[in-house]
Design a protein around this motif. Structure first.
Motif, PDB file in Angstrom:
ATOM      1  N   SER A   2       0.835  -1.195   0.000  1.00  0.00           N
ATOM      2  CA  SER A   2       0.000   0.000   0.000  1.00  0.00           C
ATOM      3  C   SER A   2       0.874   1.251   0.000  1.00  0.00           C
ATOM      4  O   SER A   2       2.051   1.213   0.385  1.00  0.00           O
ATOM      5  N   LYS A 143     -10.773  -5.027   2.030  1.00  0.00           N
ATOM      6  CA  LYS A 143     -10.257  -5.372   0.711  1.00  0.00           C
ATOM      7  C   LYS A 143      -8.941  -6.135   0.854  1.00  0.00           C
ATOM      8  O   LYS A 143      -8.046  -5.739   1.585  1.00  0.00           O
ATOM      9  N   ASN A 145      -5.310  -7.555  -0.118  1.00  0.00           N
ATOM     10  CA  ASN A 145      -4.122  -7.222  -0.894  1.00  0.00           C
ATOM     11  C   ASN A 145      -3.319  -8.506  -1.086  1.00  0.00           C
ATOM     12  O   ASN A 145      -2.724  -9.020  -0.131  1.00  0.00           O
ATOM     13  N   GLU A 147      -0.512  -9.126  -2.147  1.00  0.00           N
ATOM     14  CA  GLU A 147       0.907  -9.025  -1.800  1.00  0.00           C
ATOM     15  C   GLU A 147       1.157  -9.419  -0.348  1.00  0.00           C
ATOM     16  O   GLU A 147       2.286  -9.766   0.012  1.00  0.00           O
ATOM     17  N   TRP A 148       0.129  -9.347   0.498  1.00  0.00           N
ATOM     18  CA  TRP A 148       0.308  -9.681   1.905  1.00  0.00           C
ATOM     19  C   TRP A 148       0.224 -11.182   2.165  1.00  0.00           C
ATOM     20  O   TRP A 148       0.616 -11.649   3.229  1.00  0.00           O
TER      21      TRP A 148
END
Length: 271
Positions: A2, A143, A145, A147-148
């Motif tokens: 983020s 929401k 992510n 990538e996490w």
């Protein structure tokens, strides 16, 4: 990543090129481990973009970079809680930042109330599992992510079995009284009523507190092995419940802290 996390990471990297391998979260009254760190950089939370500010007594509010017995660490000198008014996403924000700084594992400490009748004030409890369902706002809500990590992370081994086993061995070697048990997280900030203590014990909890679980859930989503340890600062055991204040909690935590510091230092030195 983020934009907020990127901004925090960019600022930190502009202040230090130190590369930590282990992230540490120091809980209420448990800041003495910071004295064991050969500090390379100290960044106040207030200077890091988007970092929350700790409002709890005994939480200093610094991000420390340095070494413990030559092992590179980054330590949060004070954490954030839901009851301070932060969202769970804000509570776990520093864990995501530390992950992007390169940590390979997370170590968390806290002060908690003992529910197991065999526990005494000042005992250590190595967390083997947790109950999170009393937290009103799960840290992964919202929401996703990618990538996490996975949207639905598995928590079978939320607390790394190898680190737990080694910590128990180290405590025994150091002749420090340590248990292994289940930690239940509640929102706080009020302490529990006698009826609530009884209910939580019936659900299988050995200790109760207001932190740790959100950080561990976020860390596990990102694939970080976790270790967590509690100092039992008060007792929620029928017939042994006393009035508790934050001053009493900090006093017991401070008295027992050298034991926790010795176990954590020995554990970190093994990495």
């Amino acid at each position: 990543m983020s934009k907020e996390i990127q901004s925090a990471v960019d600022y930190i990297l502009s202040q230090t090129d130190f590369k930590p391998r282990t992230g540490i979260v120091l809980g209420t009254g448990l800041g003495a481990l910071s004295k064991e760190i050969t500090i390379q950089a100290r960044l106040p939370y207030k200077d890091i973009p988007h970092f929350p500010l700790s409002t709890v007594e005994s939480h200093s509010g610094n991000l420390l970079f340095g070494e413990i017995n030559h092992h590179p660490v980054v330590a949060m000198e004070g954490r954030f809680h839901y009851y301070e008014g932060y969202s769970m996403q804000e509570v776990v924000f520093p864990i995501r930042v530390m992950k992007h700084l390169g940590i390979e594992r997370l170590i968390v400490s806290n002060a908690s109330g003992g529910l197991n009748p065999s526990y005494e004030k000042g005992d250590l409890m190595i967390i083997s599992d947790h109950i999170s369902q009393f937290l009103p706002d799960p840290p992964l809500r919202g929401k996703h992510n990618p990538e996490w990590g996975p949207r639905f992370p598995d928590l079978l081994h939320a607390y790394d079995p190898k680190m737990r086993g080694l910590a128990l061995e180290l405590a025994a070697t150091l002749k420090i009284r340590a248990h292994e048990g289940v930690y239940v997280a509640v929102p706080g900030p009020h302490l529990e009523s006698p009826a609530e203590y009884k209910m939580l014990r019936m659900l299988g909890a050995d200790a109760v507190g207001m932190s740790t679980v959100p950080e561990v859930i976020a860390a596990r989503q990102m694939g970080l092995p976790c270790f967590a340890i509690s100092i039992i600062t008060d007792l929620g055991v029928e017939g042994r419940i006393e009035e508790v204040s934050i001053e009493k909690v900090i006093a017991v935590a401070s008295q027992a802290e050298p034991k926790m510091t010795a176990v954590m230092k020995a554990l970190i030195s093994s990495f």
